[in-house]
Design an enzyme around this catalytic site. Sequence first.
Site, PDB file in Angstrom:
ATOM      1  CE  LYS A  48       0.722   1.751   3.013  1.00 48.87           C
ATOM      2  NZ  LYS A  48       2.223   2.253   3.614  1.00 48.87           N
ATOM      3  CE1 TYR A  61      -1.389  -0.193   7.725  1.00 51.57           C
ATOM      4  CE2 TYR A  61      -0.550   2.318   7.215  1.00 51.57           C
ATOM      5  CZ  TYR A  61      -0.038   0.753   7.523  1.00 51.57           C
ATOM      6  OH  TYR A  61       1.289  -0.213   7.005  1.00 51.57           O
TER       7      TYR A  61
HETATM    8  P1  NDP Z   1      12.454   1.666   2.143  1.00 49.63           P
HETATM    9  O1  NDP Z   1      13.028   3.356   1.681  1.00 49.63           O
HETATM   10  O2  NDP Z   1      12.766   0.934   3.731  1.00 49.63           O
HETATM   11  O3  NDP Z   1      12.619   0.613   1.093  1.00 49.63           O
HETATM   12  C1  NDP Z   1      12.238   0.887  -0.116  1.00 49.63           C
HETATM   13  C2  NDP Z   1      13.690  -0.128  -0.867  1.00 49.63           C
HETATM   14  O4  NDP Z   1      13.330   0.439  -1.951  1.00 49.63           O
HETATM   15  C3  NDP Z   1      14.968   0.263  -0.879  1.00 49.63           C
HETATM   16  O5  NDP Z   1      15.363  -0.123  -0.036  1.00 49.63           O
HETATM   17  C4  NDP Z   1      15.267   0.298  -2.621  1.00 49.63           C
HETATM   18  O6  NDP Z   1      15.518  -1.664  -2.610  1.00 49.63           O
HETATM   19  C5  NDP Z   1      14.167   0.371  -3.303  1.00 49.63           C
HETATM   20  N1  NDP Z   1      14.000   1.153  -4.144  1.00 49.63           N
HETATM   21  C6  NDP Z   1      13.997   1.611  -5.276  1.00 49.63           C
HETATM   22  N2  NDP Z   1      14.225   2.039  -5.940  1.00 49.63           N
HETATM   23  C7  NDP Z   1      13.821   3.719  -4.794  1.00 49.63           C
HETATM   24  C8  NDP Z   1      13.769   4.891  -5.365  1.00 49.63           C
HETATM   25  N3  NDP Z   1      14.234   5.622  -5.985  1.00 49.63           N
HETATM   26  N4  NDP Z   1      14.807   5.456  -3.466  1.00 49.63           N
HETATM   27  C9  NDP Z   1      14.593   5.310  -2.731  1.00 49.63           C
HETATM   28  N5  NDP Z   1      14.037   3.089  -2.765  1.00 49.63           N
HETATM   29  C10 NDP Z   1      13.913   2.366  -3.629  1.00 49.63           C
HETATM   30  O7  NDP Z   1      11.538   1.913   1.907  1.00 49.63           O
HETATM   31  P2  NDP Z   1       9.881   1.058   2.725  1.00 49.63           P
HETATM   32  O8  NDP Z   1      10.360  -0.255   3.102  1.00 49.63           O
HETATM   33  O9  NDP Z   1       9.465   1.631   4.759  1.00 49.63           O
HETATM   34  O10 NDP Z   1       8.470   0.905   2.303  1.00 49.63           O
HETATM   35  C11 NDP Z   1       8.591   0.465   0.809  1.00 49.63           C
HETATM   36  C12 NDP Z   1       7.141   0.477   0.949  1.00 49.63           C
HETATM   37  O11 NDP Z   1       6.542  -0.498   1.590  1.00 49.63           O
HETATM   38  C13 NDP Z   1       6.619   1.322   1.115  1.00 49.63           C
HETATM   39  O12 NDP Z   1       5.148   1.404  -0.523  1.00 49.63           O
HETATM   40  C14 NDP Z   1       6.238   1.761   1.703  1.00 49.63           C
HETATM   41  O13 NDP Z   1       4.029   2.162   2.130  1.00 49.63           O
HETATM   42  C15 NDP Z   1       5.990   0.321   2.382  1.00 49.63           C
HETATM   43  N6  NDP Z   1       5.360  -0.185   3.640  1.00 49.63           N
HETATM   44  C16 NDP Z   1       4.036  -1.191   3.880  1.00 49.63           C
HETATM   45  C17 NDP Z   1       4.091  -1.041   5.614  1.00 49.63           C
HETATM   46  C18 NDP Z   1       2.902  -2.002   5.876  1.00 49.63           C
HETATM   47  O14 NDP Z   1       2.582  -2.154   7.202  1.00 49.63           O
HETATM   48  N7  NDP Z   1       2.099  -2.340   5.274  1.00 49.63           N
HETATM   49  C19 NDP Z   1       5.420  -0.620   6.395  1.00 49.63           C
HETATM   50  C20 NDP Z   1       6.139   0.408   6.298  1.00 49.63           C
HETATM   51  C21 NDP Z   1       6.547   0.156   4.439  1.00 49.63           C
HETATM   52  P3  NDP Z   1      17.095  -1.921  -3.200  1.00 49.63           P
HETATM   53  O15 NDP Z   1      18.031  -1.402  -2.048  1.00 49.63           O
HETATM   54  O16 NDP Z   1      17.321  -3.446  -2.458  1.00 49.63           O
HETATM   55  O17 NDP Z   1      17.359  -1.531  -3.970  1.00 49.63           O
END
Ligand code: NDP
Length: 466
Positions: free
Chosen positions: A202, A290
């Site tokens: 989401k 949420y």
């Molecule tokens: P993070 O920034 O921690 O992680 C995002 C990951 O996406 C990065 O580590 C990277 O992975 C990849 N990525 C690829 N392109 C980009 C870019 N241009 N900029 C930044 N990151 C990029 O975010 P979150 O893990 O907090 O959130 C990710 C998703 O999960 C979102 O959609 C968020 O809404 C959702 N989410 C849902 C939650 C829930 O409870 N359901 C809780 C938290 C987040 P890599 O280094 O491996 O390429």
Amino acid sequence: MSEQDHHHVDRDEEATFSINRRRFLQGSSGALLAAGALGPAFAHAAASGEGSARSGGRQASNGQTFDFGNGATAPEGISSVPASATGRPMPTLDQYDPVAPDERLGWAVVGLGDFALNQILPAFANSTHSRLAGLVSGNADKARQIAQQYGVAESGIYSYDNFDEISDNDDIDIVYIILPNALHEEFTVRGAQAGKHVLCEKPMAPTVEACQRMIEACRDNDRKLMIAYREQFEPHNLAAIKAIREGMVGDVNLLSVNAGVSLDPEAPSAQWRLNKALAGGGSLYDIGIYALNASRYLLGEEPTQVFARIHSREDDPRFAQVEDNVAFQLIFPNGAVANCTSSYSTPKNNEASVFGTKAWLRMAPLSNYYNHWLIVDDGNQRIEPSIQEISQFAAEMDHLSRCVQDDTAPHASGEEGMQDVRIIRAIYESAATGEMVSIESDYERDPNLLIADSPNLPDVWQQSDS
Ligand code: NDP
């Protein structure tokens, strides 16, 4: 008041409530009974084995009773076990029976960020129908390290560039998109075109049009699409839905649902969240969703109108591109009103209060990863059912795995995700125009869908026989 304080107050009030609960429950004629002051505690204790361990005494194989030092002994005649090591029958299982590893569906996690590494990858240990089989990352070193830690084969590691080659990997059935919001569409579409089913985080995407393209790509490729609304699989939330559906709180007229967090601009995962091109918007897309989604699943209806205000401090550099505080009001067809908020400038909070004609119901937290809390209160007496926490993450992944295996439709469909995005867009429109905005949608979902066949619905309410 902290969560701990809540529980402390409840324990202090326990004596009063235990006398009155039964009257409250029996008074709600035709409504639900909680399993009683003793029921939930016993149910939990039986499941966890606490009851027998705490009863104090055990009977030895020679028929004598002995105690564990606290003076309590088991009554004569209870079934005995030998004092030597012995096998025992299968215990009652809290979840589905886990299937053998080679019968579980293979999952690839796309994006190895904060949420993926801290919540999702560990949750595979709690899953019963899903196994981690692939990793997709723009950081090859990180991917290799994680692959070693979780036992993922080198052949299961992909970059964003060669992601489409995942089509050749028969070990991977489902891709789980955990990327910044604006990248959900591209990787959902590419995943579906590669022949994989998709679980997408989401918010589904920044625009309704993007959601539509995601739905079409999955439909055209005959793949399942599910949006990762973990709370729709969480037992406290399911118990609340059941209580509302079956009349325990009476007719619902008002809801108050709030979501807030203090967003640290230095945190790596805040970087894209403050960038509109990647996030789509601010607190509303990230956590206000949420409150929005909970209002919809708690009531089991779709709002027809929305009114909203947005406020971001001009001197706060975090909000150059995305919004901070949002207050929105959802109007439902039966006249019920949900007052909702989201903010990036409060200490972490998420809570829902549902006000009905017979009682009110409160969840605080509503949408934490763990440590949920649910009470129902009729103004005189209060029930706090004992509900075991589970891994929502494993539950939602296993739901999709089972949908794929059984060829059934996921509860949290692409249309469900698109409905939230449609309402979010209406919220922005209302805030921009200062007008009430109608929500043009024919989306509907069976109000009982989430509780109809959920293995995660706790057995904490029972029908009154009075
Ligand atoms: P993070 O920034 O921690 O992680 C995002 C990951 O996406 C990065 O580590 C990277 O992975 C990849 N990525 C690829 N392109 C980009 C870019 N241009 N900029 C930044 N990151 C990029 O975010 P979150 O893990 O907090 O959130 C990710 C998703 O999960 C979102 O959609 C968020 O809404 C959702 N989410 C849902 C939650 C829930 O409870 N359901 C809780 C938290 C987040 P890599 O280094 O491996 O390429």
